[in-house]
Design a protein around this motif. Structure first.
Motif, PDB file in Angstrom:
ATOM      1  N   VAL A  65      73.398  49.976  70.361  1.00 47.30           N
ATOM      2  CA  VAL A  65      73.660  50.983  70.739  1.00 47.30           C
ATOM      3  C   VAL A  65      75.246  51.759  70.205  1.00 47.30           C
ATOM      4  O   VAL A  65      76.201  51.031  70.655  1.00 47.30           O
ATOM      5  CB  VAL A  65      73.760  51.116  72.287  1.00 47.30           C
ATOM      6  N   LEU A  98      77.573  55.618  73.313  1.00 50.90           N
ATOM      7  CA  LEU A  98      76.980  56.166  74.490  1.00 50.90           C
ATOM      8  C   LEU A  98      77.896  56.741  75.484  1.00 50.90           C
ATOM      9  O   LEU A  98      78.951  56.271  76.042  1.00 50.90           O
ATOM     10  CB  LEU A  98      76.356  54.805  75.484  1.00 50.90           C
ATOM     11  N   ALA A 158      73.112  59.071  73.645  1.00 47.95           N
ATOM     12  CA  ALA A 158      73.404  57.954  72.737  1.00 47.95           C
ATOM     13  C   ALA A 158      72.959  58.033  71.259  1.00 47.95           C
ATOM     14  O   ALA A 158      71.886  58.690  71.035  1.00 47.95           O
ATOM     15  CB  ALA A 158      72.800  56.866  73.525  1.00 47.95           C
ATOM     16  N   VAL A 181      71.650  55.444  68.436  1.00 48.61           N
ATOM     17  CA  VAL A 181      71.025  54.079  68.347  1.00 48.61           C
ATOM     18  C   VAL A 181      70.724  53.800  66.880  1.00 48.61           C
ATOM     19  O   VAL A 181      70.176  54.446  66.179  1.00 48.61           O
ATOM     20  CB  VAL A 181      69.858  53.792  69.396  1.00 48.61           C
ATOM     21  N   THR A 211      69.168  59.740  71.221  1.00 48.15           N
ATOM     22  CA  THR A 211      68.448  59.656  72.299  1.00 48.15           C
ATOM     23  C   THR A 211      69.323  60.348  73.458  1.00 48.15           C
ATOM     24  O   THR A 211      70.568  60.381  73.535  1.00 48.15           O
ATOM     25  CB  THR A 211      68.399  58.052  72.604  1.00 48.15           C
ATOM     26  N   CYS A 226      63.804  60.565  72.379  1.00 47.42           N
ATOM     27  CA  CYS A 226      64.338  59.687  71.117  1.00 47.42           C
ATOM     28  C   CYS A 226      63.772  60.621  69.793  1.00 47.42           C
ATOM     29  O   CYS A 226      62.803  60.992  69.776  1.00 47.42           O
ATOM     30  CB  CYS A 226      64.230  58.345  71.232  1.00 47.42           C
ATOM     31  N   HIS A 251      64.431  52.103  71.700  1.00 47.80           N
ATOM     32  CA  HIS A 251      65.857  52.789  71.624  1.00 47.80           C
ATOM     33  C   HIS A 251      66.462  53.397  72.974  1.00 47.80           C
ATOM     34  O   HIS A 251      67.383  53.146  73.449  1.00 47.80           O
ATOM     35  CB  HIS A 251      65.825  53.918  70.478  1.00 47.80           C
ATOM     36  N   VAL A 301      69.132  52.071  75.425  1.00 49.78           N
ATOM     37  CA  VAL A 301      70.208  52.857  76.269  1.00 49.78           C
ATOM     38  C   VAL A 301      70.134  52.793  77.867  1.00 49.78           C
ATOM     39  O   VAL A 301      71.256  52.688  78.116  1.00 49.78           O
ATOM     40  CB  VAL A 301      69.949  54.342  75.730  1.00 49.78           C
TER      41      VAL A 301
END
Length: 254
Positions: free
Chosen positions: A81, A84, A93, A95, A105, A164, A175, A179
């Protein structure tokens, strides 16, 4: 990672962590402000704070999530990650992706309905002493269940939506799962982010506690305290004989 013949080879956690560090450094050189997730322990709970652990436990308590979120543990422990950030009702986020650029994401969390918040506050009464104890999870054990049991402060599966940019068509890809766990880890750094995510002013719990105490004090303002001693109690304590005016008779030395 792709090996000989183009077959996908699952990278080790060390390889993922190294690749993540490189992408974070490259982002910094470009002037981008990323906030990566770093799990402090190699084993055991992902989060160390009460709010972080409770968030992760809550995710795993729902049957809808139980088998899906586990996919994200390896990813979040591998520093996958890369970025975030938590806003009101939204987590954005980046990833680590298998082919270079990170996947984007987003996780949306419904705000806590006002009527549910009001009910929770009333159930807490005057139990939350101050803001520090609230955000640090330092409150009575029975109050903790009020917060994260079903119908409490933590979101249920139907209050969570996610997406995502990866090509994985699973209902919850690894992913997104990473998160979701990363959110709990972020609470270790700043527990008040939980309240921001759910659209709650944490001070409202304390204001209610103070109000309840004040109302209780006003209700009992006219009631004599059992610690106040009357004249006869003073006589008995000091062996005094009081004159009709309520003062010690002449010759009696205090």
């Amino acid at each position: 990672m792709y090996g000989y013949g183009g077959f996908y080879k699952k990278p080790t956690m060390a390889q993922m962590s190294s690749q993540a560090a490189r992408q974070i450094r490259d982002a910094a050189k470009r002037g981008e402000d990323w906030a990566p997730i770093h799990v402090r322990s190699a084993r055991g709970p992902l989060a160390s704070s009460w709010w972080g652990q409770a968030w992760c436990d809550n995710l795993e308590s729902y049957a809808d999530f139980e088998n899906r979120v586990a996919r994200g543990k390896r990813y979040v422990r591998s520093d996958a990650v890369l970025d975030l950030k938590i806003e009101k009702g939204l987590v954005r986020a980046k990833v680590l992706g298998s082919r270079g650029a990170p996947y984007m994401t987003e996780i949306e969390i419904d705000p806590l309905p006002p009527e549910r918040l009001e009910e929770l506050i009333s159930r807490c009464g005057s139990r939350a002493k101050d803001l520090d104890s609230l955000v640090n999870g330092e409150f009575p054990e029975d109050l903790k269940h009020v917060f994260y049991d079903e119908g409490g402060l933590f979101p249920s599966p139907d209050e969570i939506a996610f997406g995502c940019s990866c090509p994985d068509w699973a209902i919850m890809c690894k992913h997104v799962a990473a998160v979701l766990y990363g959110i709990g880890v972020r609470f270790d750094d700043d527990p008040t982010l939980f309240f921001r995510l759910r659209g709650i002013d944490p001070g409202i719990f304390i204001e209610t506690a103070v109000k309840n105490r004040l109302e209780s004090m006003l209700e009992n303002a006219d009631k004599p305290s059992p610690r106040i001693m009357d004249d006869s109690s003073w006589q008995e304590l000091f062996g005094l004989e009081l004159a009709s005016g309520g003062m010690p008779e002449a010759g009696v030395h205090m």
